[in-house]
Scaffold this motif. Structure first.
Motif, PDB file in Angstrom:
ATOM      1  N   LYS A 165       8.203  -7.064  -0.279  1.00 40.95           N
ATOM      2  CA  LYS A 165       8.029  -6.411  -1.404  1.00 40.95           C
ATOM      3  C   LYS A 165       6.801  -5.520  -0.977  1.00 40.95           C
ATOM      4  CE  LYS A 165       6.679  -5.970  -6.214  1.00 40.95           C
ATOM      5  NZ  LYS A 165       8.037  -4.886  -6.402  1.00 40.95           N
ATOM      6  N   ILE A 166       5.258  -5.840   0.275  1.00 40.29           N
ATOM      7  CA  ILE A 166       5.011  -5.832   0.927  1.00 40.29           C
ATOM      8  C   ILE A 166       4.756  -4.136   1.352  1.00 40.29           C
ATOM      9  CG2 ILE A 166       3.400  -5.886   2.951  1.00 40.29           C
ATOM     10  CD1 ILE A 166       2.708  -8.981   2.105  1.00 40.29           C
ATOM     11  N   GLN A 193       3.341  -0.888   0.132  1.00 36.88           N
ATOM     12  CA  GLN A 193       2.869   0.217   1.032  1.00 36.88           C
ATOM     13  C   GLN A 193       3.562   1.281   1.424  1.00 36.88           C
ATOM     14  OE1 GLN A 193       2.003  -2.836   4.530  1.00 36.88           O
ATOM     15  NE2 GLN A 193       0.194  -3.833   3.761  1.00 36.88           N
ATOM     16  N   ASN A 194       4.733   1.586   1.146  1.00 41.60           N
ATOM     17  CA  ASN A 194       5.442   2.479   1.528  1.00 41.60           C
ATOM     18  C   ASN A 194       5.412   3.503   0.404  1.00 41.60           C
ATOM     19  OD1 ASN A 194       6.054   2.207   4.194  1.00 41.60           O
ATOM     20  ND2 ASN A 194       8.104   1.324   3.789  1.00 41.60           N
ATOM     21  N   GLY A 195       5.142   2.700  -0.677  1.00 42.37           N
ATOM     22  CA  GLY A 195       4.989   3.610  -1.614  1.00 42.37           C
ATOM     23  C   GLY A 195       3.735   4.378  -2.103  1.00 42.37           C
ATOM     24  N   HIS A 196       3.135   5.074  -3.162  1.00 42.37           N
ATOM     25  CA  HIS A 196       2.294   6.590  -3.880  1.00 42.37           C
ATOM     26  C   HIS A 196       1.529   5.695  -4.945  1.00 42.37           C
ATOM     27  CE1 HIS A 196       4.161   8.912  -0.710  1.00 42.37           C
ATOM     28  NE2 HIS A 196       5.428   8.575  -1.636  1.00 42.37           N
ATOM     29  N   GLY A 197       1.938   5.059  -5.111  1.00 39.63           N
ATOM     30  CA  GLY A 197       0.821   3.945  -5.893  1.00 39.63           C
ATOM     31  C   GLY A 197      -0.463   3.224  -5.432  1.00 39.63           C
ATOM     32  N   ALA A 198      -1.498   3.188  -6.231  1.00 38.46           N
ATOM     33  CA  ALA A 198      -2.833   1.987  -5.842  1.00 38.46           C
ATOM     34  C   ALA A 198      -2.627   1.543  -5.276  1.00 38.46           C
ATOM     35  CB  ALA A 198      -3.229   1.986  -7.957  1.00 38.46           C
ATOM     36  N   LEU A 199      -1.030   0.238  -5.293  1.00 36.94           N
ATOM     37  CA  LEU A 199      -1.478  -0.770  -4.267  1.00 36.94           C
ATOM     38  C   LEU A 199      -0.635  -0.177  -2.965  1.00 36.94           C
ATOM     39  CD1 LEU A 199       0.969  -2.764  -7.272  1.00 36.94           C
ATOM     40  CD2 LEU A 199      -1.671  -2.994  -6.527  1.00 36.94           C
ATOM     41  N   SER A 200      -0.748   0.658  -2.835  1.00 36.79           N
ATOM     42  CA  SER A 200      -0.065   1.368  -1.474  1.00 36.79           C
ATOM     43  C   SER A 200      -0.915   1.295  -0.407  1.00 36.79           C
ATOM     44  CB  SER A 200       0.558   2.630  -1.655  1.00 36.79           C
ATOM     45  OG  SER A 200      -0.046   3.575  -1.815  1.00 36.79           O
ATOM     46  N   LYS A 201      -2.416   1.078  -0.840  1.00 36.84           N
ATOM     47  CA  LYS A 201      -3.662   1.356  -0.529  1.00 36.84           C
ATOM     48  C   LYS A 201      -3.665  -0.199  -0.143  1.00 36.84           C
ATOM     49  CE  LYS A 201      -4.923   6.524  -2.864  1.00 36.84           C
ATOM     50  NZ  LYS A 201      -3.591   6.451  -1.691  1.00 36.84           N
ATOM     51  N   LEU A 202      -4.129  -1.299  -0.372  1.00 34.53           N
ATOM     52  CA  LEU A 202      -4.479  -2.579  -0.154  1.00 34.53           C
ATOM     53  C   LEU A 202      -3.691  -3.458   0.829  1.00 34.53           C
ATOM     54  CD1 LEU A 202      -3.687  -4.193  -4.144  1.00 34.53           C
ATOM     55  CD2 LEU A 202      -5.719  -3.281  -2.926  1.00 34.53           C
ATOM     56  N   ALA A 203      -4.325  -3.862   1.902  1.00 33.68           N
ATOM     57  CA  ALA A 203      -4.288  -4.257   3.281  1.00 33.68           C
ATOM     58  C   ALA A 203      -3.544  -5.744   2.522  1.00 33.68           C
ATOM     59  CB  ALA A 203      -5.759  -3.828   3.859  1.00 33.68           C
ATOM     60  N   SER A 256       6.031 -10.988  -7.908  1.00 37.73           N
ATOM     61  CA  SER A 256       5.290 -10.840  -8.837  1.00 37.73           C
ATOM     62  C   SER A 256       3.840 -11.199  -9.455  1.00 37.73           C
ATOM     63  CB  SER A 256       5.814 -11.196 -10.295  1.00 37.73           C
ATOM     64  OG  SER A 256       6.305 -12.281 -10.492  1.00 37.73           O
ATOM     65  N   LYS A 257       3.610 -12.788  -8.670  1.00 39.12           N
ATOM     66  CA  LYS A 257       2.468 -12.820  -9.035  1.00 39.12           C
ATOM     67  C   LYS A 257       1.783 -11.895  -7.554  1.00 39.12           C
ATOM     68  CE  LYS A 257      -0.822 -15.628  -9.714  1.00 39.12           C
ATOM     69  NZ  LYS A 257      -1.452 -16.257 -11.483  1.00 39.12           N
ATOM     70  N   LEU A 258       1.943 -11.540  -6.271  1.00 39.67           N
ATOM     71  CA  LEU A 258       1.163 -10.863  -5.859  1.00 39.67           C
ATOM     72  C   LEU A 258       1.018  -9.931  -6.019  1.00 39.67           C
ATOM     73  CD1 LEU A 258       0.634  -9.862  -2.623  1.00 39.67           C
ATOM     74  CD2 LEU A 258       2.796  -8.993  -2.886  1.00 39.67           C
ATOM     75  N   VAL A 259       1.925  -8.894  -6.291  1.00 37.75           N
ATOM     76  CA  VAL A 259       1.509  -7.785  -7.862  1.00 37.75           C
ATOM     77  C   VAL A 259       0.203  -8.375  -8.584  1.00 37.75           C
ATOM     78  CG1 VAL A 259       2.438  -5.887  -9.089  1.00 37.75           C
ATOM     79  CG2 VAL A 259       3.709  -6.535  -6.884  1.00 37.75           C
ATOM     80  N   ASP A 260       0.604  -9.016  -9.535  1.00 39.95           N
ATOM     81  CA  ASP A 260      -0.701  -8.953 -10.258  1.00 39.95           C
ATOM     82  C   ASP A 260      -1.924  -9.423 -10.190  1.00 39.95           C
ATOM     83  OD1 ASP A 260       1.358  -9.180 -12.328  1.00 39.95           O
ATOM     84  OD2 ASP A 260       2.134 -11.569 -12.850  1.00 39.95           O
ATOM     85  N   MET A 261      -2.178 -10.191  -9.313  1.00 41.30           N
ATOM     86  CA  MET A 261      -3.212 -10.074  -8.504  1.00 41.30           C
ATOM     87  C   MET A 261      -3.099  -8.982  -7.503  1.00 41.30           C
ATOM     88  SD  MET A 261      -4.237 -13.648  -8.980  1.00 41.30           S
ATOM     89  CE  MET A 261      -5.468 -13.973  -8.297  1.00 41.30           C
ATOM     90  N   GLU A 262      -2.806  -8.366  -6.823  1.00 41.20           N
ATOM     91  CA  GLU A 262      -3.140  -7.064  -6.406  1.00 41.20           C
ATOM     92  C   GLU A 262      -3.773  -6.493  -7.712  1.00 41.20           C
ATOM     93  OE1 GLU A 262      -0.049  -5.563  -3.555  1.00 41.20           O
ATOM     94  OE2 GLU A 262      -0.956  -6.856  -2.182  1.00 41.20           O
ATOM     95  N   ARG A 263      -3.206  -6.056  -8.671  1.00 40.33           N
ATOM     96  CA  ARG A 263      -3.574  -5.549 -10.333  1.00 40.33           C
ATOM     97  C   ARG A 263      -4.526  -5.585 -10.150  1.00 40.33           C
ATOM     98  NH1 ARG A 263       2.126  -5.276 -12.127  1.00 40.33           N
ATOM     99  NH2 ARG A 263       2.499  -2.553 -11.430  1.00 40.33           N
ATOM    100  N   LYS A 264      -5.195  -7.356 -10.318  1.00 39.06           N
ATOM    101  CA  LYS A 264      -6.578  -7.775 -10.854  1.00 39.06           C
ATOM    102  C   LYS A 264      -7.726  -7.025 -10.172  1.00 39.06           C
ATOM    103  CE  LYS A 264      -5.144 -11.624 -13.255  1.00 39.06           C
ATOM    104  NZ  LYS A 264      -5.031 -12.808 -13.424  1.00 39.06           N
ATOM    105  N   LEU A 265      -7.085  -7.002  -8.439  1.00 42.62           N
ATOM    106  CA  LEU A 265      -8.261  -6.783  -7.024  1.00 42.62           C
ATOM    107  C   LEU A 265      -8.945  -5.012  -7.712  1.00 42.62           C
ATOM    108  CD1 LEU A 265      -6.935  -7.867  -4.363  1.00 42.62           C
ATOM    109  CD2 LEU A 265      -9.366  -8.145  -5.034  1.00 42.62           C
ATOM    110  N   LEU A 266      -7.343  -4.352  -8.395  1.00 40.42           N
ATOM    111  CA  LEU A 266      -8.080  -3.004  -7.826  1.00 40.42           C
ATOM    112  C   LEU A 266      -8.738  -2.386  -9.215  1.00 40.42           C
ATOM    113  CD1 LEU A 266      -4.302  -1.212  -7.310  1.00 40.42           C
ATOM    114  CD2 LEU A 266      -6.349  -0.896  -6.443  1.00 40.42           C
ATOM    115  N   ALA A 267      -8.425  -3.436 -10.315  1.00 38.74           N
ATOM    116  CA  ALA A 267      -9.222  -3.467 -12.195  1.00 38.74           C
ATOM    117  C   ALA A 267     -11.213  -3.772 -11.695  1.00 38.74           C
ATOM    118  CB  ALA A 267      -8.359  -4.201 -13.198  1.00 38.74           C
ATOM    119  N   THR A 268     -11.675  -4.255 -10.616  1.00 41.56           N
ATOM    120  CA  THR A 268     -12.525  -4.301  -9.878  1.00 41.56           C
ATOM    121  C   THR A 268     -13.404  -4.233  -9.659  1.00 41.56           C
ATOM    122  OG1 THR A 268     -12.332  -6.213  -8.552  1.00 41.56           O
ATOM    123  CG2 THR A 268     -11.962  -7.095 -10.610  1.00 41.56           C
TER     124      THR A 268
END
Length: 112
Positions: free
Chosen positions: A18-19, A23-33, A100-112
């Motif tokens: 999933k990671i 990381q290979n995508g183009h969305g906001a989650l691709s920028k998280l380390a 799916s929990k990973l994605v949920d947590m990453e989205r929360k990071l982006l929202a802060t």
């Protein structure tokens, strides 16, 4: 994570996949380390576990668990720690983490 950890053997491969996809995508989650820590393994066991699990993100080796247990007080594996860009810990997830929990947590990071 660790080669000795039976939970990690089932948790890490789908997370690594999933990671890699994110990381290979183009969305906001691709920028998280993502950084992993392999604890209580010899370096050779850690490297073998990383390779067979499909992990492509950086992984540090904490062979004596000094960082995981000593500095942070984590008891056993797995733990997932989500850190904001400013270094603030946003959340700690003890136990197995699903993609799916990973994605949920990453989205929360982006929202802060």
């Amino acid at each position: 994570m660790g080669d000795w950890c039976s939970v990690c053997h089932s948790e890490i491969p789908p997370l690594a996949a999933k990671i890699k996809t994110l990381q290979n995508g183009h969305g906001a989650l691709s920028k998280l380390a993502v950084i992993g820590v392999d604890s209580e393994d010899t370096l050779s066991d850690a490297l073998a576990f990383v390779k067979t699990s499909g992990v492509t993100f950086p992984v540090g080796n904490d062979s004596t668990a000094h960082v995981m247990n000593g500095l942070y007080g984590f008891e056993g594996d797995p733990y997932s720690v989500f850190v904001e860009a400013n270094g603030t810990i946003m959340g700690i997830h003890p136990g197995p983490l699903t993609p799916s929990k990973l994605v949920d947590m990453e989205r929360k990071l982006l929202a802060t």
